[in-house]
Design a protein around this motif. Structure first.
Motif, PDB file in Angstrom:
ATOM      1  N   GLU A  53      32.997 -32.453  11.366  1.00 53.78           N
ATOM      2  CA  GLU A  53      31.559 -32.323  11.590  1.00 53.78           C
ATOM      3  C   GLU A  53      30.760 -32.998  10.492  1.00 53.78           C
ATOM      4  O   GLU A  53      31.120 -32.924   9.324  1.00 53.78           O
ATOM      5  CB  GLU A  53      31.134 -30.847  11.624  1.00 53.78           C
ATOM      6  CG  GLU A  53      31.282 -30.188  12.946  1.00 53.78           C
ATOM      7  CD  GLU A  53      30.690 -28.783  12.951  1.00 53.78           C
ATOM      8  OE1 GLU A  53      30.158 -28.411  14.006  1.00 53.78           O
ATOM      9  OE2 GLU A  53      30.763 -28.060  11.943  1.00 53.78           O
ATOM     10  N   SER A  54      29.652 -33.599  10.879  1.00 55.81           N
ATOM     11  CA  SER A  54      28.668 -34.062   9.907  1.00 55.81           C
ATOM     12  C   SER A  54      27.793 -32.865   9.543  1.00 55.81           C
ATOM     13  O   SER A  54      27.803 -31.843  10.252  1.00 55.81           O
ATOM     14  CB  SER A  54      27.799 -35.162  10.532  1.00 55.81           C
ATOM     15  OG  SER A  54      26.955 -34.610  11.530  1.00 55.81           O
ATOM     16  N   PRO A  55      27.013 -32.961   8.466  1.00 53.76           N
ATOM     17  CA  PRO A  55      26.099 -31.856   8.150  1.00 53.76           C
ATOM     18  C   PRO A  55      25.156 -31.530   9.307  1.00 53.76           C
ATOM     19  O   PRO A  55      24.918 -30.369   9.610  1.00 53.76           O
ATOM     20  CB  PRO A  55      25.328 -32.368   6.924  1.00 53.76           C
ATOM     21  CG  PRO A  55      26.256 -33.337   6.276  1.00 53.76           C
ATOM     22  CD  PRO A  55      26.992 -33.994   7.420  1.00 53.76           C
ATOM     23  N   GLU A  56      24.641 -32.562   9.988  1.00 53.22           N
ATOM     24  CA  GLU A  56      23.705 -32.323  11.092  1.00 53.22           C
ATOM     25  C   GLU A  56      24.393 -31.638  12.273  1.00 53.22           C
ATOM     26  O   GLU A  56      23.808 -30.757  12.915  1.00 53.22           O
ATOM     27  CB  GLU A  56      23.059 -33.634  11.543  1.00 53.22           C
ATOM     28  CG  GLU A  56      22.123 -34.233  10.526  1.00 53.22           C
ATOM     29  CD  GLU A  56      22.848 -34.929   9.355  1.00 53.22           C
ATOM     30  OE1 GLU A  56      22.216 -35.103   8.312  1.00 53.22           O
ATOM     31  OE2 GLU A  56      24.041 -35.275   9.488  1.00 53.22           O
ATOM     32  N   GLU A  57      25.624 -32.030  12.573  1.00 51.83           N
ATOM     33  CA  GLU A  57      26.358 -31.379  13.655  1.00 51.83           C
ATOM     34  C   GLU A  57      26.612 -29.912  13.339  1.00 51.83           C
ATOM     35  O   GLU A  57      26.454 -29.041  14.196  1.00 51.83           O
ATOM     36  CB  GLU A  57      27.683 -32.104  13.922  1.00 51.83           C
ATOM     37  CG  GLU A  57      27.501 -33.465  14.544  1.00 51.83           C
ATOM     38  CD  GLU A  57      28.761 -34.317  14.532  1.00 51.83           C
ATOM     39  OE1 GLU A  57      28.914 -35.136  15.451  1.00 51.83           O
ATOM     40  OE2 GLU A  57      29.597 -34.174  13.603  1.00 51.83           O
ATOM     41  N   CYS A  58      26.977 -29.641  12.089  1.00 47.42           N
ATOM     42  CA  CYS A  58      27.188 -28.254  11.659  1.00 47.42           C
ATOM     43  C   CYS A  58      25.889 -27.464  11.757  1.00 47.42           C
ATOM     44  O   CYS A  58      25.865 -26.347  12.280  1.00 47.42           O
ATOM     45  CB  CYS A  58      27.728 -28.234  10.233  1.00 47.42           C
ATOM     46  SG  CYS A  58      27.974 -26.580   9.550  1.00 47.42           S
ATOM     47  N   LEU A  59      24.808 -28.039  11.269  1.00 47.26           N
ATOM     48  CA  LEU A  59      23.497 -27.395  11.321  1.00 47.26           C
ATOM     49  C   LEU A  59      23.140 -26.999  12.749  1.00 47.26           C
ATOM     50  O   LEU A  59      22.810 -25.842  13.029  1.00 47.26           O
ATOM     51  CB  LEU A  59      22.435 -28.351  10.766  1.00 47.26           C
ATOM     52  CG  LEU A  59      20.977 -27.973  11.054  1.00 47.26           C
ATOM     53  CD1 LEU A  59      20.554 -26.815  10.178  1.00 47.26           C
ATOM     54  CD2 LEU A  59      20.080 -29.179  10.882  1.00 47.26           C
ATOM     55  N   LEU A  60      23.197 -27.956  13.665  1.00 46.30           N
ATOM     56  CA  LEU A  60      22.785 -27.708  15.047  1.00 46.30           C
ATOM     57  C   LEU A  60      23.679 -26.656  15.708  1.00 46.30           C
ATOM     58  O   LEU A  60      23.181 -25.764  16.409  1.00 46.30           O
ATOM     59  CB  LEU A  60      22.794 -29.010  15.842  1.00 46.30           C
ATOM     60  CG  LEU A  60      21.752 -30.044  15.389  1.00 46.30           C
ATOM     61  CD1 LEU A  60      21.981 -31.379  16.088  1.00 46.30           C
ATOM     62  CD2 LEU A  60      20.339 -29.539  15.598  1.00 46.30           C
ATOM     63  N   ARG A  61      24.984 -26.745  15.487  1.00 44.17           N
ATOM     64  CA  ARG A  61      25.922 -25.782  16.072  1.00 44.17           C
ATOM     65  C   ARG A  61      25.688 -24.386  15.517  1.00 44.17           C
ATOM     66  O   ARG A  61      25.570 -23.407  16.261  1.00 44.17           O
ATOM     67  CB  ARG A  61      27.370 -26.213  15.824  1.00 44.17           C
ATOM     68  CG  ARG A  61      28.402 -25.221  16.383  1.00 44.17           C
ATOM     69  CD  ARG A  61      29.828 -25.610  16.014  1.00 44.17           C
ATOM     70  NE  ARG A  61      30.012 -25.855  14.588  1.00 44.17           N
ATOM     71  CZ  ARG A  61      30.079 -24.902  13.644  1.00 44.17           C
ATOM     72  NH1 ARG A  61      29.971 -23.627  13.967  1.00 44.17           N
ATOM     73  NH2 ARG A  61      30.255 -25.222  12.372  1.00 44.17           N
ATOM     74  N   GLU A  62      25.607 -24.271  14.199  1.00 45.95           N
ATOM     75  CA  GLU A  62      25.449 -22.955  13.573  1.00 45.95           C
ATOM     76  C   GLU A  62      24.121 -22.306  13.946  1.00 45.95           C
ATOM     77  O   GLU A  62      24.070 -21.110  14.224  1.00 45.95           O
ATOM     78  CB  GLU A  62      25.577 -23.058  12.050  1.00 45.95           C
ATOM     79  CG  GLU A  62      26.996 -23.207  11.558  1.00 45.95           C
ATOM     80  CD  GLU A  62      27.812 -21.938  11.648  1.00 45.95           C
ATOM     81  OE1 GLU A  62      27.245 -20.837  11.852  1.00 45.95           O
ATOM     82  OE2 GLU A  62      29.049 -22.033  11.503  1.00 45.95           O
ATOM     83  N   VAL A  63      23.037 -23.078  13.947  1.00 44.86           N
ATOM     84  CA  VAL A  63      21.742 -22.514  14.320  1.00 44.86           C
ATOM     85  C   VAL A  63      21.796 -22.000  15.754  1.00 44.86           C
ATOM     86  O   VAL A  63      21.327 -20.894  16.047  1.00 44.86           O
ATOM     87  CB  VAL A  63      20.601 -23.540  14.126  1.00 44.86           C
ATOM     88  CG1 VAL A  63      19.324 -23.084  14.819  1.00 44.86           C
ATOM     89  CG2 VAL A  63      20.333 -23.764  12.641  1.00 44.86           C
ATOM     90  N   HIS A  64      22.393 -22.780  16.645  1.00 43.81           N
ATOM     91  CA  HIS A  64      22.480 -22.343  18.043  1.00 43.81           C
ATOM     92  C   HIS A  64      23.351 -21.093  18.173  1.00 43.81           C
ATOM     93  O   HIS A  64      22.985 -20.149  18.887  1.00 43.81           O
ATOM     94  CB  HIS A  64      22.999 -23.466  18.937  1.00 43.81           C
ATOM     95  CG  HIS A  64      22.857 -23.139  20.386  1.00 43.81           C
ATOM     96  ND1 HIS A  64      23.883 -22.593  21.120  1.00 43.81           N
ATOM     97  CD2 HIS A  64      21.797 -23.230  21.217  1.00 43.81           C
ATOM     98  CE1 HIS A  64      23.453 -22.375  22.353  1.00 43.81           C
ATOM     99  NE2 HIS A  64      22.199 -22.756  22.440  1.00 43.81           N
ATOM    100  N   GLU A  65      24.491 -21.061  17.474  1.00 44.27           N
ATOM    101  CA  GLU A  65      25.378 -19.894  17.550  1.00 44.27           C
ATOM    102  C   GLU A  65      24.696 -18.629  17.037  1.00 44.27           C
ATOM    103  O   GLU A  65      24.859 -17.557  17.604  1.00 44.27           O
ATOM    104  CB  GLU A  65      26.659 -20.135  16.737  1.00 44.27           C
ATOM    105  CG  GLU A  65      27.638 -21.082  17.374  1.00 44.27           C
ATOM    106  CD  GLU A  65      28.851 -21.376  16.495  1.00 44.27           C
ATOM    107  OE1 GLU A  65      29.641 -22.234  16.889  1.00 44.27           O
ATOM    108  OE2 GLU A  65      29.002 -20.759  15.408  1.00 44.27           O
ATOM    109  N   GLU A  66      23.942 -18.752  15.937  1.00 41.61           N
ATOM    110  CA  GLU A  66      23.363 -17.572  15.297  1.00 41.61           C
ATOM    111  C   GLU A  66      22.022 -17.147  15.888  1.00 41.61           C
ATOM    112  O   GLU A  66      21.646 -15.990  15.761  1.00 41.61           O
ATOM    113  CB  GLU A  66      23.224 -17.790  13.787  1.00 41.61           C
ATOM    114  CG  GLU A  66      24.570 -17.855  13.101  1.00 41.61           C
ATOM    115  CD  GLU A  66      24.478 -17.984  11.592  1.00 41.61           C
ATOM    116  OE1 GLU A  66      23.358 -17.999  11.037  1.00 41.61           O
ATOM    117  OE2 GLU A  66      25.547 -18.060  10.964  1.00 41.61           O
ATOM    118  N   THR A  67      21.294 -18.089  16.508  1.00 37.84           N
ATOM    119  CA  THR A  67      19.942 -17.756  16.974  1.00 37.84           C
ATOM    120  C   THR A  67      19.716 -17.975  18.466  1.00 37.84           C
ATOM    121  O   THR A  67      18.755 -17.445  19.017  1.00 37.84           O
ATOM    122  CB  THR A  67      18.887 -18.603  16.231  1.00 37.84           C
ATOM    123  OG1 THR A  67      19.019 -19.972  16.639  1.00 37.84           O
ATOM    124  CG2 THR A  67      19.016 -18.466  14.728  1.00 37.84           C
TER     125      THR A  67
END
Length: 170
Positions: A52-66
């Motif tokens: 994962e790139s930082p942006e891919e991680c960001l988008l995935r984690e935000v969606h999973e958590e929120t």
């Protein structure tokens, strides 16, 4: 052979503060038992997965958590977070890509890691935050283009803060 064994591991993570008018979406970490962030208020994010790139991680984690899908976000800084625990000779260094986001789609869903709540920016410092988070909240408010911040803790006590290579007075 006598002495202590130091368990050192390194982690890559993202952390995002989603903005809505004069508020941030904050996560009160109350759900996990063995959580370094137990009872603290933090942004949303998490650990990189393979490739994962930082942006891919960001988008995935935000969606999973929120449940939200970010449509506008900005990479604000790199935070090196070093934590030592005195019980069990534990040491951990985390490299955290810090983002803010100001647009999103979707509806907020429940988070398994705690309680999500919109908090007025003026009330942030009343929350149970890591001391170093107060430093990067100030940097975000100053609208710094990009910064590198190293925060060194022993247990919950901030021992050192270094901003762009310069030690800060605590």
């Amino acid at each position: 052979k006598g002495g202590c064994i130091l368990k050192e591991k390194s982690q890559l993570t993202t952390l995002c503060y989603i903005e809505n008018q004069e508020q941030y979406l904050m996560l009160h970490r109350v759900s996990k038992k063995n959580d370094v962030n137990k009872d603290k208020w933090i942004g949303v994010g998490g650990h990189f997965e393979a490739n994962e790139s930082p942006e891919e991680c960001l988008l995935r984690e935000v969606h999973e958590e929120t449940g939200l899908t970010l449509t506008s976000y900005r990479f604000r800084g790199l935070v090196t977070f070093h934590l030592e625990k005195t019980d069990g000779d534990f040491s951990e260094t985390e490299y955290m890509c810090l983002y803010t986001a100001d647009a999103y789609e979707g509806e907020i869903t429940e988070c398994e890691e705690g309680v999500l709540e919109w908090v007025d920016k003026k009330d942030l410092f009343r929350l149970n935050l890591w001391e170093g988070d107060k430093i990067f909240f100030r940097l975000l408010e100053e609208d710094r283009v990009f910064f590198s911040l190293k925060l060194s803790y022993v247990e919950d006590e901030l021992k050192e803060a270094v901003l762009d290579g310069r030690t800060l007075d605590l």
